[in-house]
Design a protein around this motif. Structure first.
Motif, PDB file in Angstrom:
ATOM      1  N   ALA A   1       0.829  -1.206   0.000  1.00  0.00           N
ATOM      2  CA  ALA A   1       0.000   0.000   0.000  1.00  0.00           C
ATOM      3  C   ALA A   1       0.865   1.258   0.000  1.00  0.00           C
ATOM      4  O   ALA A   1       0.501   2.262  -0.595  1.00  0.00           O
ATOM      5  CB  ALA A   1      -0.932  -0.002   1.213  1.00  0.00           C
ATOM      6  N   ARG A   2       2.026   1.194   0.662  1.00  0.00           N
ATOM      7  CA  ARG A   2       2.887   2.385   0.718  1.00  0.00           C
ATOM      8  C   ARG A   2       3.885   2.416  -0.429  1.00  0.00           C
ATOM      9  O   ARG A   2       4.782   3.243  -0.457  1.00  0.00           O
ATOM     10  CB  ARG A   2       3.642   2.405   2.044  1.00  0.00           C
ATOM     11  N   ASP A   3       3.742   1.433  -1.334  1.00  0.00           N
ATOM     12  CA  ASP A   3       4.586   1.433  -2.515  1.00  0.00           C
ATOM     13  C   ASP A   3       6.070   1.208  -2.157  1.00  0.00           C
ATOM     14  O   ASP A   3       6.958   1.758  -2.780  1.00  0.00           O
ATOM     15  CB  ASP A   3       4.400   2.772  -3.270  1.00  0.00           C
ATOM     16  N   TYR A   4       6.317   0.384  -1.115  1.00  0.00           N
ATOM     17  CA  TYR A   4       7.682   0.041  -0.735  1.00  0.00           C
ATOM     18  C   TYR A   4       8.162  -1.209  -1.478  1.00  0.00           C
ATOM     19  O   TYR A   4       9.345  -1.411  -1.670  1.00  0.00           O
ATOM     20  CB  TYR A   4       7.798  -0.222   0.775  1.00  0.00           C
ATOM     21  N   ILE A   5       7.218  -2.079  -1.827  1.00  0.00           N
ATOM     22  CA  ILE A   5       7.550  -3.294  -2.581  1.00  0.00           C
ATOM     23  C   ILE A   5       6.540  -3.471  -3.711  1.00  0.00           C
ATOM     24  O   ILE A   5       5.449  -2.909  -3.667  1.00  0.00           O
ATOM     25  CB  ILE A   5       7.550  -4.573  -1.696  1.00  0.00           C
ATOM     26  N   ARG A   6       6.958  -4.233  -4.726  1.00  0.00           N
ATOM     27  CA  ARG A   6       6.015  -4.545  -5.797  1.00  0.00           C
ATOM     28  C   ARG A   6       6.208  -6.000  -6.205  1.00  0.00           C
ATOM     29  O   ARG A   6       7.237  -6.608  -5.905  1.00  0.00           O
ATOM     30  CB  ARG A   6       6.206  -3.606  -6.978  1.00  0.00           C
ATOM     31  N   ARG A   7       5.181  -6.522  -6.873  1.00  0.00           N
ATOM     32  CA  ARG A   7       5.236  -7.908  -7.329  1.00  0.00           C
ATOM     33  C   ARG A   7       5.782  -7.975  -8.738  1.00  0.00           C
ATOM     34  O   ARG A   7       5.401  -7.177  -9.591  1.00  0.00           O
ATOM     35  CB  ARG A   7       3.837  -8.513  -7.368  1.00  0.00           C
ATOM     36  N   GLU A   8       6.666  -8.920  -8.981  1.00  0.00           N
ATOM     37  CA  GLU A   8       7.034  -9.224 -10.348  1.00  0.00           C
ATOM     38  C   GLU A   8       6.878 -10.724 -10.494  1.00  0.00           C
ATOM     39  O   GLU A   8       7.682 -11.477  -9.953  1.00  0.00           O
ATOM     40  CB  GLU A   8       8.458  -8.759 -10.656  1.00  0.00           C
TER      41      GLU A   8
END
Ligand code: ZN
Length: 343
Positions: free
Chosen positions: A172-179
């Protein structure tokens, strides 16, 4: 086991949460095959394992000294298969390791052969959500200090009920993303990590100690006042530490702020913003469905105006071209090219 073939259901028919175990029911599972059968057998087998006897083994460790170097080899002999009999699982390497020769302490053995074996280790793979969950659970194992590691043996980061929510917060805080299945830190996440990594707030052992303290309060071994006082001291320390943090500007894109003339405008993925908290200058990247480039924002900051940018979209969906400029209050406004030949 004779014919315990049962159906699977979750304990609460409607709500399945991470706290419930899957158990099998008294209804025989008929006519299932393929994946269904595999899953069913995994659940049923695990349940049988949970109610089975312990597995008992004799474990032997032999230490051999050659020169100054100690070599170690381990072996084990199964005494009672216990729960391992359910799937008749053999532990890996078991066959090889079990066959230790009979040796007595102090025995001298000839060195038959010696050579150097060169190997490379593979870096750990990227975390998936599942591996991150278990890493949080066993976070204590990664702690370097032995005493702290011991203190954290029983606790990790968060509880079974909160760990998933912690990961959601990172998204939600845009600290991690999925790849695909892997999790990758974002630039923002890495920037935050760089700032807090050596701070007390990021101390894994501290988090674990809290969980320990809460468990002790629950069991009456610690009194709440002691914990509260320690928490107050801790809170004061981390706040002071964070307030004294200066955020290093490594971004070469940073421009002098035209509004306050003292701050620097820092470029972020969604906004360029003056680092002088009293100034408040902000340029959003997205403007009428167009993403502004670093160059365009730099032009705006340096000269007060951009070149004509093509392809803005009006609210009615109409495409138009315009330059951007600051108004007297440093709000970003459109500057329409004057049309030649018209009055
Ligand atoms: Zn400023």
């Amino acid at each position: 086991m004779d014919n315990i073939v049962l159906n699977v259901r979750s304990v609460d028919d409607k709500k399945v949460t991470d706290h419930h175990a899957l158990i099998i029911t008294e209804n025989p599972a008929k006519d299932i095959s393929g994946d269904d059968k595999t899953i069913y057998e995994m659940v049923a087998g695990r349940m049988l394992e949970a109610f089975s006897q312990k597995c008992v083994k004799d474990a032997t460790t032999i230490a051999l000294t050659c020169g100054d170097t100690v070599f170690e080899t381990k072996g084990s002999t199964m005494k009672q298969t216990g729960w391992r009999a359910v799937f008749n699982e053999k532990e890996e390497k078991d066959d090889e390791e079990s066959n230790l020769p009979n040796l007595s302490e102090g025995e001298q053995l000839p060195v038959l052969q010696a050579y150097v074996l060169e190997k490379q280790t593979k870096p750990k793979p990227l975390h998936t959500e599942a591996s991150l969950l278990s890493a949080m659970e066993s976070a204590g194992k990664e702690v370097e200090n032995e005493a702290e590691r011991e203190a954290m043996k029983e606790s990790g980061i968060g509880t079974p009920a909160t760990r998933a929510a912690i990961i959601e917060t990172l998204f939600a805080r845009d600290y991690i993303r999925r790849e695909k299945k892997s999790l990758l830190p974002t630039d923002k996440g890495l920037a935050v990590y760089d700032i807090v990594k050596d701070k007390r707030i990021a101390d894994v052992a501290m988090t674990g100690n809290w969980e320990n303290a809460l468990a002790k309060i629950e069991s009456g071994e610690m009194d709440t006042n002691t914990f509260r006082q320690a928490t107050e001291v801790y809170t004061r320390q981390i706040t002071t530490e964070l307030l004294n943090t200066s955020i290093a500007v490594t971004d070469n894109n940073a421009c002098d702020c035209p509004k306050c003339k003292s701050g620097k405008v820092i470029f972020y993925p969604k906004v360029a913003k003056c680092n002088n908290a009293d100034c408040g200058l902000m340029v959003f990247r997205n403007r009428s469905e167009k993403e502004l480039s670093d160059k365009q924002i730099t032009d705006l900051l340096a000269t007060g105006k951009t070149a004509v940018i093509k392809g803005f979209k009006s609210k009615g969906g109409k495409s138009f071209d315009a330059a951007l400029k600051f108004d007297a209050d440093y709000n970003v406004v459109f500057d329409f090219p004057e049309k030649k030949g018209k009055k």
